[in-house]
Motif scaffolding. Structure first.
Motif, mmCIF file in Angstrom:
data_model
loop_
_atom_site.group_PDB
_atom_site.id
_atom_site.type_symbol
_atom_site.label_atom_id
_atom_site.label_comp_id
_atom_site.label_asym_id
_atom_site.label_seq_id
_atom_site.Cartn_x
_atom_site.Cartn_y
_atom_site.Cartn_z
ATOM 1 N N GLY A 263 -8.738 20.007 44.880
ATOM 2 C CA GLY A 263 -7.395 20.459 44.405
ATOM 3 C C GLY A 263 -7.343 21.600 43.498
ATOM 4 O O GLY A 263 -6.081 21.870 42.863
ATOM 5 N N SER A 264 -8.500 22.257 42.860
ATOM 6 C CA SER A 264 -8.470 22.969 41.967
ATOM 7 C C SER A 264 -7.696 24.178 42.170
ATOM 8 O O SER A 264 -7.643 24.553 43.374
ATOM 9 N N GLN A 265 -7.055 24.989 41.297
ATOM 10 C CA GLN A 265 -6.230 26.131 41.631
ATOM 11 C C GLN A 265 -7.115 27.383 42.267
ATOM 12 O O GLN A 265 -8.291 27.517 42.001
ATOM 13 N N ILE A 266 -6.635 27.884 43.169
ATOM 14 C CA ILE A 266 -7.040 28.960 44.080
ATOM 15 C C ILE A 266 -6.729 30.362 43.157
ATOM 16 O O ILE A 266 -5.696 30.596 43.225
ATOM 17 N N LYS A 267 -7.842 30.982 42.927
ATOM 18 C CA LYS A 267 -7.462 32.149 42.023
ATOM 19 C C LYS A 267 -7.093 33.379 43.061
ATOM 20 O O LYS A 267 -6.057 34.011 43.115
ATOM 21 N N PHE A 268 -7.834 33.336 44.136
ATOM 22 C CA PHE A 268 -7.495 34.267 45.309
ATOM 23 C C PHE A 268 -8.647 33.864 46.448
ATOM 24 O O PHE A 268 -9.564 33.182 46.352
ATOM 25 N N PHE A 269 -8.335 34.705 47.593
ATOM 26 C CA PHE A 269 -9.182 34.498 48.709
ATOM 27 C C PHE A 269 -10.299 35.594 48.964
ATOM 28 O O PHE A 269 -9.974 36.608 48.696
ATOM 29 N N LEU A 270 -11.529 35.153 49.271
ATOM 30 C CA LEU A 270 -12.653 36.195 49.460
ATOM 31 C C LEU A 270 -12.501 36.475 50.984
ATOM 32 O O LEU A 270 -12.072 35.604 51.724
ATOM 33 N N SER A 271 -12.856 37.594 50.994
ATOM 34 C CA SER A 271 -13.334 38.442 52.441
ATOM 35 C C SER A 271 -14.363 38.353 52.893
ATOM 36 O O SER A 271 -15.431 38.098 52.170
ATOM 37 N N ARG A 272 -14.651 38.197 54.367
ATOM 38 C CA ARG A 272 -15.902 38.207 54.880
ATOM 39 C C ARG A 272 -16.667 39.352 54.419
ATOM 40 O O ARG A 272 -16.024 40.638 54.445
ATOM 41 N N GLY A 273 -17.924 39.454 53.973
ATOM 42 C CA GLY A 273 -18.579 40.643 53.779
ATOM 43 C C GLY A 273 -18.711 40.676 52.037
ATOM 44 O O GLY A 273 -19.561 41.367 51.664
ATOM 45 N N ASP A 274 -17.682 39.987 51.454
ATOM 46 C CA ASP A 274 -17.988 40.130 49.848
ATOM 47 C C ASP A 274 -19.018 39.592 49.137
ATOM 48 O O ASP A 274 -19.505 38.781 49.830
ATOM 49 N N TYR A 275 -19.592 40.204 48.054
ATOM 50 C CA TYR A 275 -20.747 39.726 47.506
ATOM 51 C C TYR A 275 -20.291 38.841 46.410
ATOM 52 O O TYR A 275 -19.549 38.954 45.429
ATOM 53 N N PHE A 276 -21.212 37.619 46.260
ATOM 54 C CA PHE A 276 -20.820 36.586 45.254
ATOM 55 C C PHE A 276 -22.180 36.216 44.800
ATOM 56 O O PHE A 276 -23.280 35.983 45.167
ATOM 57 N N VAL A 277 -22.446 36.508 43.177
ATOM 58 C CA VAL A 277 -23.624 36.163 42.579
ATOM 59 C C VAL A 277 -23.301 34.620 41.948
ATOM 60 O O VAL A 277 -22.470 34.688 40.966
ATOM 61 N N VAL A 278 -24.276 33.946 42.424
ATOM 62 C CA VAL A 278 -24.288 32.868 41.929
ATOM 63 C C VAL A 278 -25.078 32.261 40.546
ATOM 64 O O VAL A 278 -26.044 32.762 40.340
#
Lengths: 316, 155
Positions: A263-278
């Motif tokens: 239930g944490s707040q969603i900042k925005f939605f990511l798109s398919r193909g976006d890069y995410f550095v963990v």
């Protein structure tokens, strides 16, 4: 002798006079001039040719604009300064001309028919051809349009400036796709749009490349001009990728949340193909950052958040 | 295969050639093309390849024609020659010591002379010694006798 009383001299004179009386002056032969007296005139010769004929049939379809007339020119390619034939046709007239076949070249693309529409900044249409013999030649329909608004560009990867071939490029407006194309192996694309597009401000360009990168979008505005260049750079910056383990989003509309809790707040939605550095992992949730291009794709801003592992694919 | 190529060559030569008809006015003139006799006019179905030719046209009592001709590539060509007639003209005088000249290049001194003259207008000049004493335009449209009288000029 019985005629001895005639003097021999008198006999000769008698014969001579007799012949003269009988033949007249013509007995004295008139000399003939040794050559004919000619006037040195050129001979009168009539020459007529009948040529085998070639009929050239050109048809036009108006796509954009209102041409007032068409100037049709037939040229041999080796002599483009002097048309074999030049003629004006008005819209609706049958554009057909007949030429002697020997006036045209039998070489491949040795002749060209050029259609110049009049009345506006129209595109000139050219058909190259050769002749095999007499008879009609029907050319493909000439699409008559005002010189188009042209959009060109190159699609490349940000890291290494490598051209992206096979990328899908689309021009869209509020009603949907206006035109689309695919980049060649050099990453080049080109659009030829109706001239009216140069005055529109509701257009945008979209580029996607088989899930390798997220869909890239930008507005386009010709600002009244007929040529616009829009280069496209796909992919994250090298600096961004060096900040951790690199994942790619595999699910459209994957939420980027403020915290790991349900239930944490969603900042925005990511798109398919976006890069995410963990940076860190907590169960099925991964914490990291995403790079968003801003200022018309010139700068980047990074946002942190949590994404579910099932929506990501590890790259490196 | 060999016959096929021979046939192909023959057909291609036929395609390239031009059919010619040669006429003359009057007809029955003898035609030679590059010194090869072809017969008398009107001549039909002469097949020649495009190029340069010399055509000779001859008919008795007419001016012979030598015509350099470039045959262009075409389906058919017609050549019609208008021949100019030659007339017999006798020029006479009773005067003595005169010199005559036709068309500036045919001189004589005899009191009578017979000519074959092309139909048209010729110029007769008469000299006594080195002096030109008369210049006459002779319009030749048929055979004729012309009598020159110097005494009339003196009067």
């Amino acid at each position: 002798m019985g005629i001895s009383w005639i003097d021999k001299r008198q006999l000769i004179n008698f014969v001579f006079l007799g012949q003269f009386f009988f033949w007249g002056c013509s007995s004295v032969k008139v000399p003939v001039y040794p050559e004919p007296i000619l006037l040195d005139q050129n001979p009168v010769v009539f020459v007529r040719y009948e040529y085998n004929e070639v009929q050239l049939n050109v048809s036009a379809k108006v796509v954009d604009g209102n041409p007032t007339a068409y100037k049709l020119g037939i040229y041999k390619v080796q002599d483009m300064d002097s048309p074999l034939l030049s003629r004006i046709f008005f819209p609706g007239e049958n554009m057909s001309v007949i030429l002697p076949s020997n006036s045209l070249s039998v070489e491949d693309s040795g002749n060209v028919v050029i259609v110049v529409p009049k009345g506006d900044d129209f595109e000139i249409v050219k058909h190259y051809f050769k002749i095999d013999g007499p008879g009609p030649i029907d050319f493909p329909i000439a699409n008559i349009r005002i010189n188009p608004a042209v959009l060109t560009g190159i699609v490349s990867e940000r890291i290494g400036d490598i051209p992206v071939g096979g990328a899908h490029v689309q021009i869209l407006d509020s009603s949907g796709v206006v035109s689309s194309t695919i980049t060649n192996s050099s990453g080049d694309f080109i659009f030829e749009l109706l001239s009216t597009f140069k005055d529109r401000n509701d257009l945008y360009i979209s580029v996607f490349s088989d899930d390798q990168y997220p869909i890239w979008k930008n507005t386009i505005n010709f600002q009244g001009l007929k040529l616009l260049t829009q280069n496209v750079i796909l992919g994250p910056s090298l600096l961004f990728l060096k900040q951790g383990m690199v994942y790619r989003v595999i699910q459209n509309k994957s939420p980027l949340r403020e915290g790991p809790e349900n239930g944490s707040q969603i900042k925005f939605f990511l798109s398919r193909g976006d890069y995410f550095v963990v940076e860190k992992v907590a169960g099925e949730l991964l914490f990291g950052r995403i790079e968003i291009p801003i200022d018309n794709n010139k700068n980047f801003e990074q946002f942190e958040g949590w994404v579910q592992n099932k929506n990501l694919e590890f790259i490196q | 295969m060999k016959y096929f190529f021979i046939l192909l060559c023959y057909l291609s030569s036929l395609i390239a050639n031009v059919d010619i008809r040669i006429e003359s006015k009057p007809s029955s003139a003898h035609i030679t093309i590059d010194s090869k006799p072809y017969g008398v006019t009107p001549l039909e179905n002469i097949s020649l390849s495009p190029g340069f030719y010399q055509i000779d046209v001859s008919l008795e009592n007419y001016v012979p024609v030598k015509y350099d001709f470039e045959l262009q590539s075409a389906g058919f060509s017609l050549l019609r020659f208008q021949l100019n007639k030659l007339h017999t003209v006798v020029i006479k005088t009773e005067e003595t010591g005169l010199k005559f000249e036709l068309d500036k290049k045919f001189p004589w001194e005899d009191q009578q002379m017979e000519f074959k003259m092309e139909e048209g207008i010729h110029t007769l000049k008469v000299f006594k010694g080195d002096s030109l004493i008369d210049e006459i335009e002779l319009e030749v449209i048929q055979s004729l006798e012309y009598f020159f009288e110097y005494s009339k000029i003196v009067e």
